[in-house]
Write a protein that holds these residues in place. Structure first.
Motif, PDB file in Angstrom:
ATOM      1  N   LEU A 174      -0.200 -31.696  13.252  1.00 14.65           N
ATOM      2  CA  LEU A 174      -1.155 -31.667  12.589  1.00 14.65           C
ATOM      3  C   LEU A 174      -1.679 -30.026  12.433  1.00 14.65           C
ATOM      4  O   LEU A 174      -1.809 -29.400  11.348  1.00 14.65           O
ATOM      5  N   ALA A 175      -1.338 -29.205  13.704  1.00 17.22           N
ATOM      6  CA  ALA A 175      -1.541 -27.753  13.471  1.00 17.22           C
ATOM      7  C   ALA A 175      -0.602 -26.979  12.542  1.00 17.22           C
ATOM      8  O   ALA A 175      -1.002 -26.237  12.024  1.00 17.22           O
ATOM      9  N   GLU A 176       0.791 -27.402  12.716  1.00 17.16           N
ATOM     10  CA  GLU A 176       1.708 -26.879  11.840  1.00 17.16           C
ATOM     11  C   GLU A 176       1.268 -27.116  10.187  1.00 17.16           C
ATOM     12  O   GLU A 176       1.660 -26.382   9.489  1.00 17.16           O
ATOM     13  N   GLU A 177       0.546 -28.281  10.065  1.00 17.55           N
ATOM     14  CA  GLU A 177       0.492 -28.341   8.738  1.00 17.55           C
ATOM     15  C   GLU A 177      -1.046 -28.439   8.061  1.00 17.55           C
ATOM     16  O   GLU A 177      -1.523 -28.859   7.050  1.00 17.55           O
ATOM     17  N   ALA A 178      -1.779 -27.411   8.854  1.00 14.47           N
ATOM     18  CA  ALA A 178      -3.112 -27.026   8.669  1.00 14.47           C
ATOM     19  C   ALA A 178      -3.152 -26.461   7.452  1.00 14.47           C
ATOM     20  O   ALA A 178      -2.104 -25.672   6.927  1.00 14.47           O
ATOM     21  N   PRO A 179      -4.019 -26.732   6.390  1.00 18.45           N
ATOM     22  CA  PRO A 179      -4.308 -26.098   5.078  1.00 18.45           C
ATOM     23  C   PRO A 179      -4.158 -24.599   5.171  1.00 18.45           C
ATOM     24  O   PRO A 179      -3.691 -23.844   3.932  1.00 18.45           O
ATOM     25  N   SER A 180      -4.851 -24.050   6.341  1.00 19.64           N
ATOM     26  CA  SER A 180      -4.689 -22.576   6.203  1.00 19.64           C
ATOM     27  C   SER A 180      -3.241 -21.906   5.919  1.00 19.64           C
ATOM     28  O   SER A 180      -3.045 -20.626   5.876  1.00 19.64           O
ATOM     29  N   THR A 181      -2.244 -22.678   6.458  1.00 20.98           N
ATOM     30  CA  THR A 181      -0.896 -22.141   6.266  1.00 20.98           C
ATOM     31  C   THR A 181      -0.439 -21.581   4.858  1.00 20.98           C
ATOM     32  O   THR A 181       0.347 -20.772   4.729  1.00 20.98           O
ATOM     33  N   LEU A 182      -1.076 -22.208   3.725  1.00 26.84           N
ATOM     34  CA  LEU A 182      -0.915 -21.770   2.375  1.00 26.84           C
ATOM     35  C   LEU A 182      -1.208 -20.558   2.396  1.00 26.84           C
ATOM     36  O   LEU A 182      -0.717 -19.752   1.445  1.00 26.84           O
ATOM     37  N   PHE A 183      -2.309 -19.937   2.973  1.00 28.76           N
ATOM     38  CA  PHE A 183      -2.546 -18.465   3.083  1.00 28.76           C
ATOM     39  C   PHE A 183      -2.010 -17.618   4.126  1.00 28.76           C
ATOM     40  O   PHE A 183      -1.243 -16.541   3.915  1.00 28.76           O
ATOM     41  N   THR A 184      -1.863 -18.081   5.458  1.00 31.20           N
ATOM     42  CA  THR A 184      -1.302 -17.182   6.527  1.00 31.20           C
ATOM     43  C   THR A 184       0.294 -17.287   6.435  1.00 31.20           C
ATOM     44  O   THR A 184       0.553 -16.008   6.923  1.00 31.20           O
ATOM     45  N   GLU A 185       1.118 -18.065   5.791  1.00 33.22           N
ATOM     46  CA  GLU A 185       2.056 -18.046   5.827  1.00 33.22           C
ATOM     47  C   GLU A 185       2.705 -17.582   4.498  1.00 33.22           C
ATOM     48  O   GLU A 185       3.761 -17.479   4.161  1.00 33.22           O
ATOM     49  N   GLY A 186       1.691 -17.269   3.511  1.00 36.19           N
ATOM     50  CA  GLY A 186       2.129 -16.690   2.210  1.00 36.19           C
ATOM     51  C   GLY A 186       2.258 -15.245   2.157  1.00 36.19           C
ATOM     52  O   GLY A 186       2.474 -14.585   3.290  1.00 36.19           O
ATOM     53  N   LYS A 187       2.835 -14.590   1.182  1.00 36.63           N
ATOM     54  CA  LYS A 187       3.327 -13.299   1.073  1.00 36.63           C
ATOM     55  C   LYS A 187       2.952 -12.717  -0.372  1.00 36.63           C
ATOM     56  O   LYS A 187       3.198 -13.536  -1.361  1.00 36.63           O
ATOM     57  N   PRO A 188       2.576 -11.685  -0.381  1.00 32.55           N
ATOM     58  CA  PRO A 188       2.121 -10.856  -1.654  1.00 32.55           C
ATOM     59  C   PRO A 188       3.502 -10.729  -2.451  1.00 32.55           C
ATOM     60  O   PRO A 188       4.525 -10.230  -1.763  1.00 32.55           O
ATOM     61  N   ILE A 189       3.229 -10.463  -3.783  1.00 29.02           N
ATOM     62  CA  ILE A 189       4.514 -10.210  -4.777  1.00 29.02           C
ATOM     63  C   ILE A 189       4.000  -8.709  -5.305  1.00 29.02           C
ATOM     64  O   ILE A 189       3.145  -8.604  -5.760  1.00 29.02           O
ATOM     65  N   LEU A 190       4.919  -7.766  -5.121  1.00 29.31           N
ATOM     66  CA  LEU A 190       4.659  -6.408  -5.651  1.00 29.31           C
ATOM     67  C   LEU A 190       5.885  -5.968  -6.382  1.00 29.31           C
ATOM     68  O   LEU A 190       7.034  -5.881  -5.456  1.00 29.31           O
ATOM     69  N   ASP A 191       6.227  -5.697  -7.401  1.00 27.77           N
ATOM     70  CA  ASP A 191       7.595  -5.149  -7.948  1.00 27.77           C
ATOM     71  C   ASP A 191       7.073  -4.091  -9.111  1.00 27.77           C
ATOM     72  O   ASP A 191       6.291  -4.435  -9.899  1.00 27.77           O
ATOM     73  N   ALA A 192       7.666  -3.048  -9.301  1.00 30.55           N
ATOM     74  CA  ALA A 192       7.592  -2.157 -10.235  1.00 30.55           C
ATOM     75  C   ALA A 192       8.828  -1.665 -10.845  1.00 30.55           C
ATOM     76  O   ALA A 192       9.774  -1.466  -9.808  1.00 30.55           O
ATOM     77  N   ARG A 193       9.021  -1.739 -12.016  1.00 27.46           N
ATOM     78  CA  ARG A 193      10.416  -1.422 -12.566  1.00 27.46           C
ATOM     79  C   ARG A 193      10.387  -0.299 -13.755  1.00 27.46           C
ATOM     80  O   ARG A 193       9.645  -0.495 -14.707  1.00 27.46           O
ATOM     81  N   TYR A 194      10.714   0.928 -13.626  1.00 28.75           N
ATOM     82  CA  TYR A 194      10.525   1.748 -14.617  1.00 28.75           C
ATOM     83  C   TYR A 194      12.089   1.853 -15.143  1.00 28.75           C
ATOM     84  O   TYR A 194      13.233   1.741 -14.621  1.00 28.75           O
ATOM     85  N   ARG A 195      11.795   2.058 -16.797  1.00 30.96           N
ATOM     86  CA  ARG A 195      13.362   2.204 -17.466  1.00 30.96           C
ATOM     87  C   ARG A 195      13.192   2.927 -18.513  1.00 30.96           C
ATOM     88  O   ARG A 195      12.141   3.144 -19.374  1.00 30.96           O
ATOM     89  N   TYR A 196      14.143   3.919 -18.766  1.00 27.38           N
ATOM     90  CA  TYR A 196      14.469   4.571 -19.829  1.00 27.38           C
ATOM     91  C   TYR A 196      15.545   4.035 -20.642  1.00 27.38           C
ATOM     92  O   TYR A 196      16.658   3.719 -20.037  1.00 27.38           O
TER      93      TYR A 196
END
Length: 415
Positions: A21-43
């Protein structure tokens, strides 16, 4: 039985259940999540042998989002893209009205790129929402990730893996968010809508028999209501049913791919379609250098209008040369004989390709093309990759195609 044994067993079961139950706690949706950041410059520089001015486009694609963790197999993802012009608008983005310049299809705008719910379990997965879909080598269905505004799909997709090596995929498409978006305007036309409306069904069955043989059968039924094959063609003329079979694999240093498909009209397409696709490709790895050659044919048609074999949802930049001269298959079809290599060089990767193009009907030469690229991680900055890329198309028939030269310089950072 010793009186302590049932008690100890109960405690063990309780502890196990509590841990689960602890492994499947709803909080894992956030605690095991990760941000996405990507920047692409192109000429991007485009020089064509016509009356248009040379294009010089500087754009920045910024992507932010969040990938959640999993809770009982459920997860979610939200991703937003912004494409912004840097400097002068010295290019035709298809939306900015700069029609005296050559085309660089990277319009400004902000859009939700992906927003989905996903469910994973032992025998497959299901995805609902706006999502990226790349099937096989993206020859028929892909995300066009090369352009700054990626192509994504408002869809429901399911995958089943009932046997080792077997993957069954079905997707229903309600809307396609194209590279020309996020918005329409007074400068768009019926070949480049921001959103393709209609009802489409994708079927794909892939079975890896052994490392030397993977068999893929597919049927792509595309109902594309508000797009046409050319600006003068009727709407719906890209609606098609494509059914095919692909064989590919690797043995020792060799790899191969063989493929055949037939395309017919579908849904409310006012045109009578019937054309074929062929591919034969052979590769070999020699001391880390990947050599590859192939012959690809998209059939033409002798009827009125352009009824050739088309691939409207493909990642087309991966095929038929980087100069993008054949994003729409000519009415007489196209034959592409190509040869190239990918090799490690100075901590990066060097690619070189040669293409020779001819019409499928009549055998007239269109021209040839040379493509070069070099990609390398930038030392000292984790996640930063640089790329230089060049394409030169030399036309053999200037009534059909134009001499074209393109150059790209790109920096991309991914967190």
């Amino acid at each position: 039985m010793h009186p302590l044994k049932p008690a100890l067993l109960s405690l063990a079961v309780a502890a196990t259940s509590h841990a689960a139950l602890a492994e499947e706690a709803p909080s894992t949706l956030f605690t095991e999540g990760k941000p996405i950041l990507d920047a692409r410059y192109r000429y991007e520089h485009v020089d064509q042998d016509n009356n248009l001015r040379h294009a010089n486009a500087q754009t920045l694609r910024t992507r932010v989002g969040f990938q959640s963790g999993k809770w009982y197999g459920l997860s979610g993802l939200v991703e937003v893209d912004n494409v912004s012009r840097l400097g002068d608008a010295a290019y035709n983005s298809s939306r900015n009205g700069q029609t005296d310049y050559a085309m660089v299809v990277d319009p400004d705008g902000t859009e939700v790129n992906q927003a989905l719910l996903r469910y994973d379990q032992a025998f497959g997965s299901a995805v609902l929402g706006r999502q990226r879909i790349n099937l096989d080598n993206q020859r028929f269905v892909g995300g066009v990730a090369w352009r700054q505004n990626e192509q994504t799909y408002d869809a429901a997709l399911g995958q089943l893996k009932p046997l080792d090596g077997l993957t069954l995929t079905y997707a229903y498409l309600d809307n396609i968010n194209t590279i020309f978006g996020p918005d329409n305007g007074r400068f768009d036309n019926r070949t480049n809508p921001a959103n393709i409306e209609g009802h489409s069904h994708l079927f794909n069955a892939q079975y890896q028999v052994m490392p030397a043989l993977t068999v893929t059968a597919y049927g792509y039924l595309l109902g594309l209501d508000n797009i046409a094959v050319t600006a003068a063609s009727p709407l719906g003329s890209l609606s098609s049913a494509t059914r095919g079979l692909r064989l590919n694999g690797a043995l020792g240093g060799f790899s191969y791919a063989l493929e055949y498909a037939r395309q017919q009209d579908y849904a409310d397409n006012p045109q009578d379609l019937d054309s074929e696709y062929y591919l034969a490709e052979l590769g070999y790895v020699l001391k880390g250098v990947q050599l590859k050659g192939g012959y690809e044919v998209l059939g033409g048609d002798s009827g009125p209008g352009n009824r050739a074999f088309q691939t409207p949802l493909a990642t087309k930049h991966l095929f038929q040369g980087w100069a993008d001269q054949f994003l729409t298959t000519p009415a007489d079809g196209i034959e592409d004989a190509y040869l190239g290599f990918t090799a490690p060089l100075a901590g990066g990767s060097l690619q070189a390709w040669y293409h020779d193009f001819a019409s499928e009907r009549g055998g007239d030469r269109y021209g040839d093309e040379i493509d070069l690229s070099y990609t390398r991680p930038i030392p000292g900055v984790k996640g930063l990759v640089g790329m230089l890329k060049y394409a030169h198309y030399d036309s053999a028939d200037r009534t059909r195609t134009l001499d074209t030269e393109k150059f790209w310089a790109q920096l991309q950072y991914s967190y």
